[in-house]
Write a protein that holds these residues in place. Sequence first.
Motif, mmCIF file in Angstrom:
data_model
loop_
_atom_site.group_PDB
_atom_site.id
_atom_site.type_symbol
_atom_site.label_atom_id
_atom_site.label_comp_id
_atom_site.label_asym_id
_atom_site.label_seq_id
_atom_site.Cartn_x
_atom_site.Cartn_y
_atom_site.Cartn_z
ATOM 1 N N MET A 43 19.901 64.204 -47.786
ATOM 2 C CA MET A 43 20.887 63.990 -49.068
ATOM 3 C C MET A 43 21.614 62.992 -48.281
ATOM 4 O O MET A 43 22.068 63.233 -47.201
ATOM 5 C CB MET A 43 21.373 65.032 -49.409
ATOM 6 N N LYS A 44 22.063 62.040 -48.816
ATOM 7 C CA LYS A 44 22.978 60.809 -48.562
ATOM 8 C C LYS A 44 24.434 61.266 -48.987
ATOM 9 O O LYS A 44 24.630 61.693 -49.937
ATOM 10 C CB LYS A 44 22.704 59.379 -49.240
ATOM 11 N N THR A 45 25.300 61.028 -48.125
ATOM 12 C CA THR A 45 26.710 61.284 -48.302
ATOM 13 C C THR A 45 27.313 60.001 -48.993
ATOM 14 O O THR A 45 26.619 58.716 -48.746
ATOM 15 C CB THR A 45 27.566 61.539 -47.094
ATOM 16 N N THR A 46 28.375 60.012 -49.708
ATOM 17 C CA THR A 46 28.694 59.143 -50.496
ATOM 18 C C THR A 46 30.505 58.922 -49.623
ATOM 19 O O THR A 46 30.732 59.561 -48.887
ATOM 20 C CB THR A 46 29.270 59.351 -51.915
ATOM 21 N N PRO A 47 30.709 57.642 -49.788
ATOM 22 C CA PRO A 47 32.092 57.310 -49.155
ATOM 23 C C PRO A 47 33.244 58.146 -49.350
ATOM 24 O O PRO A 47 34.052 58.774 -48.660
ATOM 25 C CB PRO A 47 32.310 55.956 -49.653
ATOM 26 N N GLU A 48 33.247 58.818 -50.939
ATOM 27 C CA GLU A 48 34.192 59.583 -51.290
ATOM 28 C C GLU A 48 33.999 61.203 -50.480
ATOM 29 O O GLU A 48 35.162 61.819 -50.152
ATOM 30 C CB GLU A 48 34.092 59.987 -52.672
ATOM 31 N N HIS A 49 32.702 61.289 -50.216
ATOM 32 C CA HIS A 49 32.452 62.699 -49.660
ATOM 33 C C HIS A 49 33.004 62.569 -48.082
ATOM 34 O O HIS A 49 33.661 63.548 -47.521
ATOM 35 C CB HIS A 49 30.934 63.041 -49.813
ATOM 36 N N ASN A 50 32.585 61.551 -47.457
ATOM 37 C CA ASN A 50 33.190 61.138 -46.059
ATOM 38 C C ASN A 50 34.545 61.305 -45.864
ATOM 39 O O ASN A 50 35.148 61.904 -45.144
ATOM 40 C CB ASN A 50 32.547 59.788 -45.616
ATOM 41 N N LYS A 73 20.523 69.635 -34.176
ATOM 42 C CA LYS A 73 20.041 68.992 -35.105
ATOM 43 C C LYS A 73 19.775 69.758 -36.348
ATOM 44 O O LYS A 73 20.057 71.094 -36.019
ATOM 45 C CB LYS A 73 18.782 68.515 -34.663
ATOM 46 N N GLY A 74 19.102 69.681 -37.404
ATOM 47 C CA GLY A 74 18.849 70.609 -38.347
ATOM 48 C C GLY A 74 19.760 70.251 -39.589
ATOM 49 O O GLY A 74 20.487 69.337 -40.015
ATOM 50 N N MET A 75 19.351 71.112 -40.661
ATOM 51 C CA MET A 75 20.056 71.206 -41.981
ATOM 52 C C MET A 75 21.283 71.885 -41.788
ATOM 53 O O MET A 75 21.277 73.268 -41.375
ATOM 54 C CB MET A 75 19.122 71.720 -42.924
ATOM 55 N N ILE A 111 21.692 66.895 -40.473
ATOM 56 C CA ILE A 111 22.811 66.255 -39.204
ATOM 57 C C ILE A 111 22.583 65.041 -38.584
ATOM 58 O O ILE A 111 23.163 64.018 -38.644
ATOM 59 C CB ILE A 111 23.118 67.429 -38.170
ATOM 60 N N GLU A 112 21.176 64.740 -38.256
ATOM 61 C CA GLU A 112 20.921 63.760 -37.287
ATOM 62 C C GLU A 112 20.964 62.448 -38.063
ATOM 63 O O GLU A 112 20.770 61.398 -37.861
ATOM 64 C CB GLU A 112 19.460 63.993 -36.714
ATOM 65 N N GLU A 113 20.697 62.430 -39.685
ATOM 66 C CA GLU A 113 20.684 61.474 -40.419
ATOM 67 C C GLU A 113 22.194 61.151 -41.240
ATOM 68 O O GLU A 113 22.124 60.093 -41.862
ATOM 69 C CB GLU A 113 19.701 61.797 -41.686
ATOM 70 N N LEU A 114 22.963 61.745 -40.715
ATOM 71 C CA LEU A 114 24.444 61.410 -41.235
ATOM 72 C C LEU A 114 25.142 60.170 -40.284
ATOM 73 O O LEU A 114 25.068 60.183 -39.097
ATOM 74 C CB LEU A 114 25.474 62.464 -40.994
ATOM 75 N N ARG A 132 29.580 63.815 -39.436
ATOM 76 C CA ARG A 132 28.406 64.218 -38.380
ATOM 77 C C ARG A 132 28.892 65.198 -37.371
ATOM 78 O O ARG A 132 28.633 66.409 -37.326
ATOM 79 C CB ARG A 132 27.508 62.930 -37.735
ATOM 80 N N GLN A 133 30.227 64.912 -36.996
ATOM 81 C CA GLN A 133 30.670 65.883 -35.927
ATOM 82 C C GLN A 133 31.326 67.165 -36.581
ATOM 83 O O GLN A 133 31.119 68.161 -36.068
ATOM 84 C CB GLN A 133 32.201 65.030 -35.325
ATOM 85 N N VAL A 134 31.901 67.105 -38.050
ATOM 86 C CA VAL A 134 32.124 68.077 -38.737
ATOM 87 C C VAL A 134 31.086 69.029 -38.605
ATOM 88 O O VAL A 134 30.977 70.256 -38.652
ATOM 89 C CB VAL A 134 33.091 67.939 -40.041
ATOM 90 N N ARG A 135 29.767 68.432 -39.008
ATOM 91 C CA ARG A 135 28.661 69.178 -39.321
ATOM 92 C C ARG A 135 28.162 69.727 -38.136
ATOM 93 O O ARG A 135 27.291 70.829 -38.130
ATOM 94 C CB ARG A 135 27.455 68.452 -40.195
#
Length: 121
Positions: free
Chosen positions: A1-8, A79-81, A87-90, A96-99
Motif C-alpha cells: 500500500m502506498k502512502t499519500t502526502p496527507e498520510h505522511n 522489516k515486514g508489515m 516498512i521497507e517500501e515506505l 518509516r521511522q514511526v512504523r
Amino acid sequence: MKTTPEHNERIAKMTFASVYPHYITKVEKKDRTIEELHQVIEWLTGYNEKDLKKLIEEKATFETFFKQANLNPNASLIKGMICGYRIEELENPVTRQVRYLDKLVDELAKGRKMEKILRVK
C-alpha cells in the motif's frame, strides 16, 4: 500500500505523547513491562526514560521526535508489515521511522524475545 502526502503529514504532526499511552497499554496487556518498552524505544532512538518524559511534556511531534533521535544503525533491519504497510517500501523517512517503532512495540507485545526485537546477531 502506498502512502499519500496527507498520510505522511498526519503521521509527522502526531505527538509522541498521544501514542505513548497506547504503546504502554498494548505491551502491558500481553504481560510485558514498561521497562521493556523503554528498552525497545531506547534501542531505536537513543532516548532514555528522562528524554522520553521531556518529549512527552513538550508534546513533541513524531517529526521532532525522530529529528532529534539518534537512530540505531540496525533500524533498517526492521522489516515486514505493520498497519497495512510494508516498512521497507515506505519512502517518507518519518513515516518509516514511526512504523519501525510501531513494529518493535508490536513484536514486544507478541512475546518475541528481546534479542530478536533488538536485532542482536
